[in-house]
Design a protein around this motif. Structure first.
Motif, mmCIF file in Angstrom:
data_model
loop_
_atom_site.group_PDB
_atom_site.id
_atom_site.type_symbol
_atom_site.label_atom_id
_atom_site.label_comp_id
_atom_site.label_asym_id
_atom_site.label_seq_id
_atom_site.Cartn_x
_atom_site.Cartn_y
_atom_site.Cartn_z
ATOM 1 N N PHE A 60 10.631 -3.006 -1.910
ATOM 2 C CA PHE A 60 11.608 -2.903 -2.995
ATOM 3 C C PHE A 60 10.869 -2.690 -4.306
ATOM 4 O O PHE A 60 10.023 -3.496 -4.701
ATOM 5 N N ASP A 61 11.206 -1.613 -4.989
ATOM 6 C CA ASP A 61 10.504 -1.208 -6.202
ATOM 7 C C ASP A 61 11.014 -2.023 -7.394
ATOM 8 O O ASP A 61 12.101 -1.762 -7.907
ATOM 9 N N SER A 62 10.231 -3.003 -7.806
ATOM 10 C CA SER A 62 10.677 -3.899 -8.875
ATOM 11 C C SER A 62 9.463 -4.463 -9.587
ATOM 12 O O SER A 62 8.321 -4.122 -9.278
ATOM 13 N N TYR A 63 9.715 -5.338 -10.531
ATOM 14 C CA TYR A 63 8.656 -5.955 -11.321
ATOM 15 C C TYR A 63 8.501 -7.427 -10.937
ATOM 16 O O TYR A 63 9.420 -8.059 -10.413
ATOM 17 N N ILE A 64 7.332 -7.968 -11.233
ATOM 18 C CA ILE A 64 7.043 -9.372 -10.966
ATOM 19 C C ILE A 64 6.506 -10.018 -12.242
ATOM 20 O O ILE A 64 5.560 -9.515 -12.845
ATOM 21 N N LEU A 65 7.134 -11.116 -12.639
ATOM 22 C CA LEU A 65 6.574 -11.943 -13.698
ATOM 23 C C LEU A 65 5.617 -12.927 -13.037
ATOM 24 O O LEU A 65 6.028 -13.745 -12.221
ATOM 25 N N VAL A 66 4.357 -12.819 -13.396
ATOM 26 C CA VAL A 66 3.304 -13.599 -12.763
ATOM 27 C C VAL A 66 2.973 -14.811 -13.627
ATOM 28 O O VAL A 66 2.687 -14.671 -14.820
ATOM 29 N N ASN A 67 3.004 -15.993 -13.024
ATOM 30 C CA ASN A 67 2.530 -17.217 -13.670
ATOM 31 C C ASN A 67 1.155 -17.534 -13.103
ATOM 32 O O ASN A 67 1.027 -18.075 -12.004
ATOM 33 N N ASP A 68 0.115 -17.161 -13.832
ATOM 34 C CA ASP A 68 -1.255 -17.398 -13.388
ATOM 35 C C ASP A 68 -1.761 -18.671 -14.061
ATOM 36 O O ASP A 68 -2.321 -18.631 -15.160
ATOM 37 N N GLY A 99 -4.178 -20.542 -13.194
ATOM 38 C CA GLY A 99 -5.630 -20.639 -13.223
ATOM 39 C C GLY A 99 -6.242 -20.034 -14.460
ATOM 40 O O GLY A 99 -7.263 -20.509 -14.970
ATOM 41 N N ASN A 100 -5.633 -18.966 -14.956
ATOM 42 C CA ASN A 100 -6.141 -18.284 -16.142
ATOM 43 C C ASN A 100 -5.237 -18.453 -17.355
ATOM 44 O O ASN A 100 -5.464 -17.821 -18.386
ATOM 45 N N ASN A 101 -4.193 -19.297 -17.204
ATOM 46 C CA ASN A 101 -3.265 -19.582 -18.307
ATOM 47 C C ASN A 101 -2.675 -18.315 -18.898
ATOM 48 O O ASN A 101 -2.710 -18.079 -20.108
ATOM 49 N N ARG A 102 -2.102 -17.507 -18.011
ATOM 50 C CA ARG A 102 -1.518 -16.230 -18.417
ATOM 51 C C ARG A 102 -0.125 -16.077 -17.815
ATOM 52 O O ARG A 102 0.153 -16.548 -16.703
ATOM 53 N N ALA A 103 0.749 -15.394 -18.547
ATOM 54 C CA ALA A 103 2.073 -14.998 -18.057
ATOM 55 C C ALA A 103 2.239 -13.525 -18.369
ATOM 56 O O ALA A 103 2.181 -13.123 -19.531
ATOM 57 N N PHE A 104 2.426 -12.701 -17.321
ATOM 58 C CA PHE A 104 2.460 -11.255 -17.539
ATOM 59 C C PHE A 104 3.326 -10.575 -16.491
ATOM 60 O O PHE A 104 3.646 -11.145 -15.447
ATOM 61 N N LEU A 105 3.698 -9.342 -16.807
ATOM 62 C CA LEU A 105 4.586 -8.550 -15.963
ATOM 63 C C LEU A 105 3.788 -7.442 -15.301
ATOM 64 O O LEU A 105 3.011 -6.748 -15.961
ATOM 65 N N ILE A 106 3.978 -7.273 -13.973
ATOM 66 C CA ILE A 106 3.311 -6.196 -13.242
ATOM 67 C C ILE A 106 4.342 -5.451 -12.405
ATOM 68 O O ILE A 106 5.444 -5.944 -12.153
ATOM 69 N N ASP A 107 3.955 -4.249 -11.948
ATOM 70 C CA ASP A 107 4.765 -3.543 -10.957
ATOM 71 C C ASP A 107 4.103 -3.681 -9.600
ATOM 72 O O ASP A 107 3.061 -4.333 -9.450
ATOM 73 N N LYS A 108 4.685 -3.054 -8.583
ATOM 74 C CA LYS A 108 4.181 -3.219 -7.223
ATOM 75 C C LYS A 108 2.865 -2.471 -6.987
ATOM 76 O O LYS A 108 2.223 -2.657 -5.958
ATOM 77 N N ASN A 109 2.464 -1.631 -7.950
ATOM 78 C CA ASN A 109 1.156 -0.978 -7.871
ATOM 79 C C ASN A 109 0.069 -1.771 -8.576
ATOM 80 O O ASN A 109 -1.050 -1.286 -8.735
ATOM 81 N N ALA A 110 0.409 -2.981 -8.991
ATOM 82 C CA ALA A 110 -0.528 -3.866 -9.693
ATOM 83 C C ALA A 110 -0.866 -3.372 -11.091
ATOM 84 O O ALA A 110 -1.896 -3.729 -11.645
ATOM 85 N N ASN A 111 -0.013 -2.532 -11.665
ATOM 86 C CA ASN A 111 -0.186 -2.145 -13.061
ATOM 87 C C ASN A 111 0.303 -3.260 -13.971
ATOM 88 O O ASN A 111 1.415 -3.772 -13.787
ATOM 89 N N LEU A 112 -0.499 -3.612 -14.940
ATOM 90 C CA LEU A 112 -0.102 -4.595 -15.932
ATOM 91 C C LEU A 112 0.778 -3.920 -16.971
ATOM 92 O O LEU A 112 0.369 -2.968 -17.635
ATOM 93 N N LEU A 113 2.003 -4.396 -17.110
ATOM 94 C CA LEU A 113 2.983 -3.763 -17.993
ATOM 95 C C LEU A 113 3.138 -4.480 -19.325
ATOM 96 O O LEU A 113 3.376 -3.846 -20.347
ATOM 97 N N TYR A 142 12.127 -9.252 -10.983
ATOM 98 C CA TYR A 142 13.081 -8.661 -11.927
ATOM 99 C C TYR A 142 13.305 -7.201 -11.556
ATOM 100 O O TYR A 142 12.332 -6.451 -11.372
ATOM 101 N N ASN A 143 14.562 -6.803 -11.431
ATOM 102 C CA ASN A 143 14.871 -5.380 -11.272
ATOM 103 C C ASN A 143 14.382 -4.618 -12.499
ATOM 104 O O ASN A 143 14.358 -5.147 -13.612
#
Length: 448
Positions: free
Chosen positions: A69-77, A79-93, A435-436
């Motif tokens: 399913f082609d969508s975005y992921i909000l990542v709660n990292d 370990g590195n104290n980061r919150a960021f959005l990526i797509d399924k190709n691992a591009n940081l958006l 997230y769609n």
């Protein structure tokens, strides 16, 4: 020697000129479908290099791309104290600037702000998942609301959730001094840290509702102390001495909450009890300290509990949980009720994790010496799926499940259990939120 220094100076000036030129050129961007260059610090969508300066180093495996399913992921990292959005190709958006370390939970609201629980500047209660600050954070890192709840006696931790009325609920560790613990029947000769939940009104910073686990205890250790009773006869109460080997005072260690707005219930994942507790939020604070009142007429006693019958000396029902994270309530089309996805870290102590979807009974009953466990309607495990901490799962619109494996990255699996996609990256992933691409939260970010 001078010639070498002059040459180095010239090269330094030249490289600085090139870098500055690139930073001022909005047309320089990574193509959206590119996955070979995850270290790039350029954001292909936001046009703001500062948002993604750290990059994201993730490798993807499209095992069955037709089913992903082609969508975005909000990542709660965490370990590195980061919150960021990526797509399924691992591009940081996009990445949100955070002023403090992650307490654990960070998620995106429809107006593009984050709701985050972050670490206090100088936390005095320092178990894993510690917090102390709750914030609404704007796209540019500015803070709309900051609520601090951190002393030597209490601290918010792990998880936070926005209620439909605009208030915020959060988990709290609160210190029970050793003398009070002994009076309540504890076997531990030390201060203890028990669980509470508070509800805060962000408009006033007032705590408008609260629940404390220490109001709902039972113990069979000392009949001269408070809360003495028969554990198995009182499934609505919390066995104060269940975690007898916990030497640091953290005897419950809740790590997640979920709110059921239809029934006005709070579900709380309690890791050291290997259970989920269900609490009636319809009670007022006074009732929540008692055993009467609220929609279920139980006050703040447990309306329901599941995952580990041995936690209340129940001989009926099978144990499901061996450390558990992310009690994620999901809507079901078939029954119209809410089921729950939950990540069990160490299935039967085999160093293998499992994700369950659980279906609750039609009415929440919690009876002594009865099988009170919900029904497993879906599960997924794999010999390679194992994270001893954090982790979770969410559903996708096509029926797939997105699984966060805390020590690894992410899996996408179909309802039939087929693994269709994986993302591996160094980090320590608390959760991943789906997230769609056309979701209000994403549209409000203005990525394109």
């Amino acid at each position: 020697m001078k010639r070498i220094r002059i040459t180095s100076l010239i090269m330094f000036i030249f490289m600085a000129f090139v870098i500055l030129s690139c930073k001022n050129d909005d047309s320089f961007a990574v193509e959206p479908e590119t996955i070979e260059d995850p270290d790039s610090s350029d954001d292909s969508n936001s046009g703001d290099d500062e948002d993604t300066a750290a990059g994201f180093d993730g490798s993807t495996d499209f095992i069955n791309p037709d089913l992903v399913f082609d969508s975005y992921i909000l990542v709660n990292d965490a370990g590195n104290n980061r919150a960021f959005l990526i797509d399924k190709n691992a591009n940081l958006l996009f990445e949100w600037p955070l002023g403090n370390n992650i307490g654990n939970d960070v998620y995106l609201l429809p107006d593009n702000r984050l709701l985050a629980i972050l670490e206090a500047d100088t936390p005095l209660i320092t178990y894993g998942g510690k917090g102390g600050k709750i914030q609404f954070i704007n796209r540019d890192g500015s803070i709309d609301w900051n609520f601090e709840y951190s002393t030597e006696d209490y601290i918010t931790h792990h998880d936070v959730e926005l209620l439909p009325n605009g208030n915020v609920i959060a988990l709290v560790w609160e210190r029970m001094p050793v003398q009070k613990a002994i009076e309540n029947g504890s076997v531990h000769n030390r201060d203890l840290y028990t669980e509470a939940i508070i509800e805060i009104d962000p408009r006033t910073d007032q705590i408008v509702w609260e629940w404390h686990s220490w109001d709902h205890l039972v113990q069979d250790y000392d009949d001269t102390r408070e809360n003495f009773g028969i554990i198995s006869d009182n499934p609505q109460l919390i066995n104060f001495n269940y975690t007898q080997q916990q030497e640091d005072g953290d005897i419950m260690h809740s790590n997640g909450i979920a709110y059921d707005e239809v029934n006005d219930l709070i579900f709380m994942s309690v890791n050291f009890f290997h259970e989920v507790w269900v609490i009636d939020h319809s009670s007022n604070t006074s009732e929540a300290a008692s055993s009467a009142g609220g929609n279920y007429q139980k006050g703040g006693d447990l309306v329901y509990r599941f995952g580990n019958p041995s936690a209340y000396n129940n001989s009926m029902g099978d144990r499901l949980f061996f450390n558990n994270h992310f009690p994620n309530l999901i809507d079901t089309e078939v029954s119209g009720k809410k089921n729950m996805l939950i990540f069990v870290n160490n299935m039967n102590n085999t160093e293998q994790s499992v994700v369950y979807e659980l279906q609750f009974p039609n009415t929440f009953e919690l009876l002594p010496n009865m099988n009170n466990e919900p029904e497993i309607v879906w599960s997924f495990t794999d010999p390679e799926l194992y994270s001893p901490k954090v982790s979770g799962a969410v559903t996708l619109p096509n029926g797939n499940r997105l699984i966060t494996e805390g020590d690894f990255g992410f899996w996408e699996v179909t309802e039939g259990g087929e693994v269709v996609w994986k993302l591996r990256s160094e980090g320590f992933y608390w959760r991943g939120y789906h997230y769609n691409k056309d979701a209000p939260e994403i549209q409000a970010l203005g990525l394109e």
